[in-house]
Design a protein around this motif. Structure first.
Motif, PDB file in Angstrom:
ATOM      1  N   MET A   1       0.852  -1.187   0.000  1.00  0.00           N
ATOM      2  CA  MET A   1       0.000   0.000   0.000  1.00  0.00           C
ATOM      3  C   MET A   1       0.890   1.240   0.000  1.00  0.00           C
ATOM      4  N   PRO A   2       0.577   2.214  -0.864  1.00  0.00           N
ATOM      5  CA  PRO A   2       1.409   3.419  -0.906  1.00  0.00           C
ATOM      6  C   PRO A   2       1.398   4.173   0.427  1.00  0.00           C
ATOM      7  N   LYS A   3       2.509   4.830   0.698  1.00  0.00           N
ATOM      8  CA  LYS A   3       2.651   5.581   1.950  1.00  0.00           C
ATOM      9  C   LYS A   3       1.550   6.621   2.123  1.00  0.00           C
ATOM     10  N   ASP A   4       1.085   7.184   1.014  1.00  0.00           N
ATOM     11  CA  ASP A   4       0.124   8.278   1.108  1.00  0.00           C
ATOM     12  C   ASP A   4      -1.323   7.829   0.925  1.00  0.00           C
ATOM     13  N   SER A   5      -1.608   6.562   1.081  1.00  0.00           N
ATOM     14  CA  SER A   5      -2.982   6.106   0.893  1.00  0.00           C
ATOM     15  C   SER A   5      -3.888   6.587   2.021  1.00  0.00           C
ATOM     16  N   LEU A   6      -5.162   6.722   1.716  1.00  0.00           N
ATOM     17  CA  LEU A   6      -6.124   7.116   2.745  1.00  0.00           C
ATOM     18  C   LEU A   6      -6.209   6.064   3.836  1.00  0.00           C
ATOM     19  N   ASP A   7      -6.057   4.796   3.477  1.00  0.00           N
ATOM     20  CA  ASP A   7      -6.087   3.734   4.490  1.00  0.00           C
ATOM     21  C   ASP A   7      -4.959   3.891   5.498  1.00  0.00           C
ATOM     22  N   ASN A   8      -3.776   4.153   5.015  1.00  0.00           N
ATOM     23  CA  ASN A   8      -2.637   4.348   5.928  1.00  0.00           C
ATOM     24  C   ASN A   8      -2.827   5.592   6.781  1.00  0.00           C
ATOM     25  N   LEU A   9      -3.303   6.645   6.178  1.00  0.00           N
ATOM     26  CA  LEU A   9      -3.545   7.880   6.921  1.00  0.00           C
ATOM     27  C   LEU A   9      -4.623   7.649   7.977  1.00  0.00           C
ATOM     28  N   ASN A  10      -5.673   6.949   7.610  1.00  0.00           N
ATOM     29  CA  ASN A  10      -6.741   6.632   8.555  1.00  0.00           C
ATOM     30  C   ASN A  10      -6.198   5.829   9.735  1.00  0.00           C
TER      31      ASN A  10
END
Length: 120
Positions: A1-10
């Motif tokens: 998953m990319p570092k800037d994905s919404l999932d990671n941010l969430n």
């Protein structure tokens, strides 16, 4: 998953809130109220500027605007998480609705509300 994905941010935002015992304050009502307050702070940066000035912000102002936008995104993501809403799916759904409401051949170069096109 990319570092800037919404999932990671969430995930990071949820962890941030949980480790501070702030989940109790992060209900949709409070988050939406915080969101609108941050939107108002963003608007303040553009108040009284010409359209040209708003497109060419000085570096310091540009950074301040970026941080206001980050606050908005943070509260939006938190609210979506609390309501179990997938923002990316919702955005794609909304784009589809807008494509149907605003067909290119009817609205090209004209920025009225959808209901105003029916008056023609």
């Amino acid at each position: 998953m990319p570092k800037d994905s919404l999932d990671n941010l969430n995930t990071r935002l949820k962890t941030f809130a949980q480790t501070r015992n702030w989940e109790q304050f992060h209900d949709p009502k409070n988050l939406s109220m915080a969101l609108i307050a941050e939107c108002a702070e963003l608007v303040e940066h553009f108040q009284w500027l010409t359209p040209e000035q708003s497109m060419n912000l000085p570096p310091e102002k540009h950074d301040e605007v970026a941080l206001e936008m980050a606050d908005i995104l943070i509260y939006l993501i938190r609210c979506a998480e609390r309501l179990d809403i997938n923002l990316v799916d919702a955005a794609y759904r909304k784009i589809g609705i807008n494509e149907a409401r605003y067909p290119t051949d009817k609205v090209y170069g004209d920025a009225r509300r959808a209901s105003e096109y029916d008056k023609d």
